[in-house]
Design an enzyme around this catalytic site. Structure first.
Site, mmCIF file in Angstrom:
data_model
loop_
_atom_site.group_PDB
_atom_site.id
_atom_site.type_symbol
_atom_site.label_atom_id
_atom_site.label_comp_id
_atom_site.label_asym_id
_atom_site.label_seq_id
_atom_site.Cartn_x
_atom_site.Cartn_y
_atom_site.Cartn_z
ATOM 1 C CD GLU A 101 -2.036 48.278 49.072
ATOM 2 O OE1 GLU A 101 -1.662 47.672 50.092
ATOM 3 O OE2 GLU A 101 -3.227 48.437 48.767
ATOM 4 C CG ASP A 152 -0.789 43.300 51.458
ATOM 5 O OD1 ASP A 152 0.090 43.606 52.277
ATOM 6 O OD2 ASP A 152 -1.823 42.672 51.773
ATOM 7 C CG ASP A 200 -0.537 51.795 50.823
ATOM 8 O OD1 ASP A 200 -0.381 50.744 51.476
ATOM 9 O OD2 ASP A 200 -1.416 52.634 51.083
ATOM 10 C CD GLU A 221 2.079 46.453 50.870
ATOM 11 O OE1 GLU A 221 2.371 45.881 51.936
ATOM 12 O OE2 GLU A 221 0.988 47.029 50.682
#
Length: 223
Positions: free
Chosen positions: A44, A48, A117, A120
């Site tokens: 994650e 991101d 999350d 990502e």
């Protein structure tokens, strides 16, 4: 994870190693209950960063008329937790999430933060397995509709355009989060009895992101 395999192959022509794919769907509550099972937090973190870079570069290249503030607001709208979670919901990814018993009972598979999350993490998994170009293509496929919406906001400032469409005096509520050296601003605006949200590194960016969210909803209904 057979259902995820089929989904990724059908919609994105994408395959990932089973172990890596599974890790992308493991929430920390599941790994806590199952000993040494690796969770998706590292993926994650990477996803991101990839998401932010891909969207930033795309906006920079395709919106030459945008100021730095407009670019930041557009990016904030696209990569916000609400926007990314919405994409995850549309793909029905929540049903594949591996959650601890308590988190599952609390409705974790429908939580905005967990869904964001998760998506990502999936981006991070593509980056790890196939490199940046494949991860970029995956991101652009995921957020393509939101990028198109942003492109339609270039004639008017989003707040001005929303004001014209609604013909009402809109009130934006703004709250701040985080320490003084790293403030995050979150704004909301009510349109047609529904609240829309946005966030950014300044009050103005957050308000513009909220306006973009409202505009996207209004234009989807009219199309």
């Amino acid at each position: 994870m057979d259902g995820v395999d089929e989904l990724l192959l059908r919609k994105f022509n994408l395959t990932l190693p089973p172990g890596l794919l599974r890790t992308a769907f493991v929430h920390k509550s599941f790994s806590f209950e199952n000993g040494a099972c690796q969770n998706n937090e590292r993926l994650e973190f990477l996803g991101d960063a990839v998401l932010g870079l891909v969207v930033s570069h795309y906006l920079f290249e395709t919106c030459p008329e945008y100021t730095e503030g407009q670019l930041s607001a557009a990016r904030s709208y696209i990569v916000s937790g609400t926007s990314i979670a919405q994409i995850a919901k549309e793909l029905n990814l929540g049903q594949f999430m591996l959650l601890g018993k308590g988190e599952k009972l609390a409705g974790g598979m429908d939580k905005t933060s967990l869904l964001a999350d998760l998506l990502e993490s999936l981006i991070g998994a593509v980056m790890v397995d196939q490199g940046f170009e494949s991860a970029r293509d995956f991101v652009l496929a995921l957020v393509g509709e939101k990028l198109r919406q942003v492109g339609e906001f270039s004639v008017d400032d989003p707040k001005t355009k929303l004001q014209k469409l609604t013909r009402t005096q809109l009130v934006y509520e703004v709250v701040t989060e985080g320490p003084p050296h790293s403030r995050t601003f979150k704004a909301s605006v009510i349109v047609n009895e529904k609240r829309f949200f946005g966030q950014g590194s300044s009050k103005k960016q957050a308000q513009v992101a909220a306006a973009m969210s409202a505009l996207a909803s209004l234009e989807n209904k009219s199309s």
